[in-house]
Design a protein around this motif. Structure first.
Motif, PDB file in Angstrom:
ATOM      1  N   THR A 132     -71.481-100.182 -13.984  1.00 53.60           N
ATOM      2  CA  THR A 132     -71.369-100.353 -12.436  1.00 53.60           C
ATOM      3  C   THR A 132     -70.512-101.627 -12.248  1.00 53.60           C
ATOM      4  O   THR A 132     -69.802-101.779 -11.285  1.00 53.60           O
ATOM      5  N   GLY A 135     -67.033-101.870 -13.240  1.00 50.61           N
ATOM      6  CA  GLY A 135     -66.349-101.059 -12.384  1.00 50.61           C
ATOM      7  C   GLY A 135     -66.007-101.908 -11.087  1.00 50.61           C
ATOM      8  O   GLY A 135     -64.758-101.868 -10.574  1.00 50.61           O
ATOM      9  N   MET A 136     -66.915-102.437 -10.667  1.00 50.64           N
ATOM     10  CA  MET A 136     -66.775-103.619  -9.679  1.00 50.64           C
ATOM     11  C   MET A 136     -65.642-104.602  -9.906  1.00 50.64           C
ATOM     12  O   MET A 136     -64.610-104.987  -9.057  1.00 50.64           O
ATOM     13  N   ASP A 138     -63.322-104.522 -12.097  1.00 51.67           N
ATOM     14  CA  ASP A 138     -62.023-103.911 -12.534  1.00 51.67           C
ATOM     15  C   ASP A 138     -61.617-103.712 -10.796  1.00 51.67           C
ATOM     16  O   ASP A 138     -60.353-103.819 -10.809  1.00 51.67           O
ATOM     17  N   ARG A 139     -62.124-103.073  -9.857  1.00 52.12           N
ATOM     18  CA  ARG A 139     -61.649-103.063  -8.691  1.00 52.12           C
ATOM     19  C   ARG A 139     -61.252-104.218  -8.035  1.00 52.12           C
ATOM     20  O   ARG A 139     -60.052-104.300  -7.408  1.00 52.12           O
ATOM     21  N   ARG A 140     -61.903-105.475  -8.203  1.00 52.07           N
ATOM     22  CA  ARG A 140     -61.497-106.681  -7.569  1.00 52.07           C
ATOM     23  C   ARG A 140     -60.232-107.139  -8.113  1.00 52.07           C
ATOM     24  O   ARG A 140     -59.460-107.570  -7.625  1.00 52.07           O
ATOM     25  N   PHE A 142     -57.926-105.161  -9.678  1.00 48.64           N
ATOM     26  CA  PHE A 142     -57.038-104.353  -9.351  1.00 48.64           C
ATOM     27  C   PHE A 142     -56.407-104.901  -7.786  1.00 48.64           C
ATOM     28  O   PHE A 142     -54.981-104.615  -7.739  1.00 48.64           O
ATOM     29  N   GLU A 143     -57.413-104.905  -7.068  1.00 49.56           N
ATOM     30  CA  GLU A 143     -56.989-105.184  -5.546  1.00 49.56           C
ATOM     31  C   GLU A 143     -56.566-106.566  -5.442  1.00 49.56           C
ATOM     32  O   GLU A 143     -55.714-106.874  -4.435  1.00 49.56           O
TER      33      GLU A 143
END
Length: 145
Positions: A132, A135-136, A138-140, A142-143
């Motif tokens: 988890t 994943g957070m 990675d999302r940050r 990527f954005e």
């Protein structure tokens, strides 16, 4: 004359050992983390007008181990009061006084093992938490690009 008799009192004292219940070897007491709060305590009075009062709350305690061994013993807590007693004040006599009360409640320490399911659940929680968080992150990232 009354003052002279007070002057002769010497209430300086050392409590060498104070414990309740059956005798236990010192290494057993240390392994159970049982300490005697007053053992080795020294109190000194320079004149004969001292009154020492110790109020002890004694609590029955039971230890249960995995191998089936049961140890019944007692723990205690202590409150200490020191008072300067003037001769003829009717506030008591110089001396050393112990007051104790046995608690109606008792404490039980039980050693136990948790099963494999508890271990497996903990490992799954750690792995899931790691996925988890990654994943957070990675999302940050990527954005942010």
């Amino acid at each position: 004359m009354f003052n002279e008799s007070f002057e002769q009192f010497n209430v300086t004292h050392t409590v060498n050992k104070l414990s309740f219940g059956p005798y236990m070897r010192e290494e057993v007491r240390n392994s159970l983390n049982l300490t005697s709060q007053l053992s080795g305590a020294t109190r000194t009075v320079t004149d004969g007008y001292g009154m020492f009062q110790y109020y002890l709350q004694v609590v029955p305690t039971q230890f249960r181990f995995l191998n089936g061994t049961v140890i019944d013993t007692f723990q205690y807590s202590v409150t200490e009061h020191t008072r300067h007693v003037e001769p003829g004040s009717n506030r008591g006599l110089p001396g050393l006084f112990f007051f104790y009360e046995v608690s109606a409640l008792h404490v039980e320490f039980e050693e136990y093992r948790r099963g494999w399911t508890h271990f497996f659940t903990g490992v799954c929680a750690a792995v899931g938490g790691a996925f988890t968080v990654m994943g957070m992150v990675d999302r940050r990232l990527f954005e942010w690009r």
